[in-house]
Each structure stands twice: as C-alpha cells, then as structure tokens.
Write a protein that holds these residues in place. Structure first.
Motif, PDB file in Angstrom:
ATOM      1  N   THR A 187      58.275 -33.951 -37.468  1.00 41.15           N
ATOM      2  CA  THR A 187      57.453 -33.910 -36.252  1.00 41.15           C
ATOM      3  C   THR A 187      58.048 -34.744 -35.125  1.00 41.15           C
ATOM      4  OG1 THR A 187      56.076 -35.718 -37.047  1.00 41.15           O
ATOM      5  CG2 THR A 187      55.334 -33.458 -37.543  1.00 41.15           C
ATOM      6  N   ALA A 188      59.331 -35.050 -35.210  1.00 42.53           N
ATOM      7  CA  ALA A 188      60.019 -35.843 -34.189  1.00 42.53           C
ATOM      8  C   ALA A 188      61.016 -34.984 -33.426  1.00 42.53           C
ATOM      9  CB  ALA A 188      60.757 -37.008 -34.846  1.00 42.53           C
ATOM     10  N   ARG A 189      61.334 -35.433 -32.235  1.00 39.78           N
ATOM     11  CA  ARG A 189      62.383 -34.818 -31.422  1.00 39.78           C
ATOM     12  C   ARG A 189      63.558 -35.791 -31.433  1.00 39.78           C
ATOM     13  NH1 ARG A 189      62.397 -31.116 -27.259  1.00 39.78           N
ATOM     14  NH2 ARG A 189      64.141 -31.274 -25.813  1.00 39.78           N
ATOM     15  N   LEU A 190      64.711 -35.329 -31.887  1.00 38.89           N
ATOM     16  CA  LEU A 190      65.897 -36.166 -31.959  1.00 38.89           C
ATOM     17  C   LEU A 190      66.982 -35.584 -31.069  1.00 38.89           C
ATOM     18  CD1 LEU A 190      66.134 -36.816 -35.813  1.00 38.89           C
ATOM     19  CD2 LEU A 190      64.782 -38.028 -34.103  1.00 38.89           C
ATOM     20  N   THR A 191      67.631 -36.460 -30.323  1.00 38.09           N
ATOM     21  CA  THR A 191      68.755 -36.046 -29.498  1.00 38.09           C
ATOM     22  C   THR A 191      69.976 -36.813 -29.976  1.00 38.09           C
ATOM     23  OG1 THR A 191      67.282 -35.666 -27.618  1.00 38.09           O
ATOM     24  CG2 THR A 191      69.643 -35.841 -27.148  1.00 38.09           C
ATOM     25  N   MET A 243      58.899 -39.844 -30.927  1.00 39.71           N
ATOM     26  CA  MET A 243      57.906 -39.626 -31.969  1.00 39.71           C
ATOM     27  C   MET A 243      56.507 -39.924 -31.446  1.00 39.71           C
ATOM     28  SD  MET A 243      60.025 -41.696 -34.823  1.00 39.71           S
ATOM     29  CE  MET A 243      61.515 -41.037 -35.530  1.00 39.71           C
ATOM     30  N   ALA A 244      55.526 -39.269 -32.035  1.00 39.24           N
ATOM     31  CA  ALA A 244      54.125 -39.479 -31.679  1.00 39.24           C
ATOM     32  C   ALA A 244      53.523 -40.590 -32.543  1.00 39.24           C
ATOM     33  CB  ALA A 244      53.339 -38.184 -31.882  1.00 39.24           C
ATOM     34  N   GLU A 245      52.398 -41.103 -32.066  1.00 39.92           N
ATOM     35  CA  GLU A 245      51.667 -42.133 -32.810  1.00 39.92           C
ATOM     36  C   GLU A 245      51.417 -41.669 -34.238  1.00 39.92           C
ATOM     37  OE1 GLU A 245      47.716 -44.916 -32.258  1.00 39.92           O
ATOM     38  OE2 GLU A 245      47.843 -43.031 -31.164  1.00 39.92           O
ATOM     39  N   GLY A 246      51.624 -42.593 -35.166  1.00 39.29           N
ATOM     40  CA  GLY A 246      51.401 -42.297 -36.569  1.00 39.29           C
ATOM     41  C   GLY A 246      52.630 -41.804 -37.303  1.00 39.29           C
ATOM     42  N   PHE A 247      53.671 -41.392 -36.572  1.00 42.16           N
ATOM     43  CA  PHE A 247      54.897 -40.979 -37.260  1.00 42.16           C
ATOM     44  C   PHE A 247      55.374 -42.153 -38.100  1.00 42.16           C
ATOM     45  CE2 PHE A 247      59.302 -40.351 -38.136  1.00 42.16           C
ATOM     46  CZ  PHE A 247      59.470 -38.987 -38.228  1.00 42.16           C
ATOM     47  N   SER A 248      55.695 -41.883 -39.337  1.00 45.51           N
ATOM     48  CA  SER A 248      56.145 -42.977 -40.194  1.00 45.51           C
ATOM     49  C   SER A 248      57.216 -42.501 -41.157  1.00 45.51           C
ATOM     50  CB  SER A 248      54.976 -43.582 -40.964  1.00 45.51           C
ATOM     51  OG  SER A 248      54.449 -42.655 -41.881  1.00 45.51           O
TER      52      SER A 248
END
Length: 148
Positions: free
Chosen positions: A9-13, A32-37
């Motif tokens: 659920t993350a965007r990586l560049t 990343m959004a809140e709660g991403f772990s």
C-alpha cells in the motif's frame, strides 16, 4: 529516470538503482499512509539508512523506540532487528541500501497506475506469505511471526 512503483500500500520511487552505480547503492523515496507498518525484521546483508522528508515515523531498533520527523536521519546496521510504523496522516522518507533490498522490492512491486498512493487494503494471508518468502530469498528475515 526514476521508477515509480506501488509496493503493497506504499508508493516507492527508485531514484537511484544499484545497477546504475559502481557502489551498488539504492536510493528509494517511500510514501505511505498512516498505519503503514513493517513488522520487526532483519536485513542480513545490508545496512539501511533513513531520512525523513515529511510526517512522523515510529521506529523500533532492537529494544529502543524512536519517533522520527522532518530532517531526522538514522542508520540501522545489518543484522539489527527493526520495525517501522507511520504515525502521521502520511509520511515520506528516503532509504539507502547496498544489498538485495531493491531486488526484493522489484520482485513484488507493480508500476504505479497514477499519482498518489495505491488502494489501501489489508493484505491477504497469501500476500503476507508471498512477502515473507520473497524477503527470505533476499536476505530479510522476520524473527517473530509477521502478522497481517
């Protein structure tokens, strides 16, 4: 040219790929959004350095918990258990590695379909199992059972 990917659920560049430099460095921007772990894990082959660009990230390095905000930086030595969790509404940070981390990312990522974050959804048991297997193949282990 940077590769922009959705990883879970993350965007990586990937701003610097290890294939493009003699030192094998990888520089990745994480959004990343809140709660991403990421649960407690260990990179066997590489150090991992972080620099916070936006937001707040809670990191556990062995038994120490730190809150990192804009401008904070740290390096986690290879073989050191660590975890992270985004505690602000969103966070952006850079990571730099020299081992197989980029290969692990590319094994599971998909091209970003648009600007912003990918759809936010809890991973399935199958997705967690696939992530654990790919991590293991790239020298990243989870000393405790990883939970979705």
């Amino acid at each position: 040219m940077a590769d922009t990917l959705w990883f879970t659920t993350a965007r990586l560049t990937i701003h610097l790929s290890q294939k493009d430099n003699a030192d094998g460095l990888t520089l990745i921007e994480h959004h990343m959004a809140e709660g991403f772990s990421v649960p407690l894990h260990v990179h066997r082959d590489e150090d991992e350095s972080f620099y916070i660009l936006q937001g707040e990230v809670r990191m556990q390095i062995e038994h120490e918990v730190r809150r990192l905000t804009l401008g904070d930086a740290l390096t986690v030595s290879g073989g050191t258990p660590h975890s992270l969790r985004v505690v602000s509404s969103e966070a952006r940070f850079l990571s730099m590695t020299t081992g197989r981390f980029e290969g692990m990312i590319r094994s599971l990522a998909r091209p970003a379909k648009n600007e912003g974050l990918p759809p936010q959804a809890e991973p399935t048991a199958e997705e967690v199992a696939a992530l654990i297997a790919v991590c293991a193949a790239h020298g990243i282990e989870f000393p405790e059972p990883a939970v979705a």
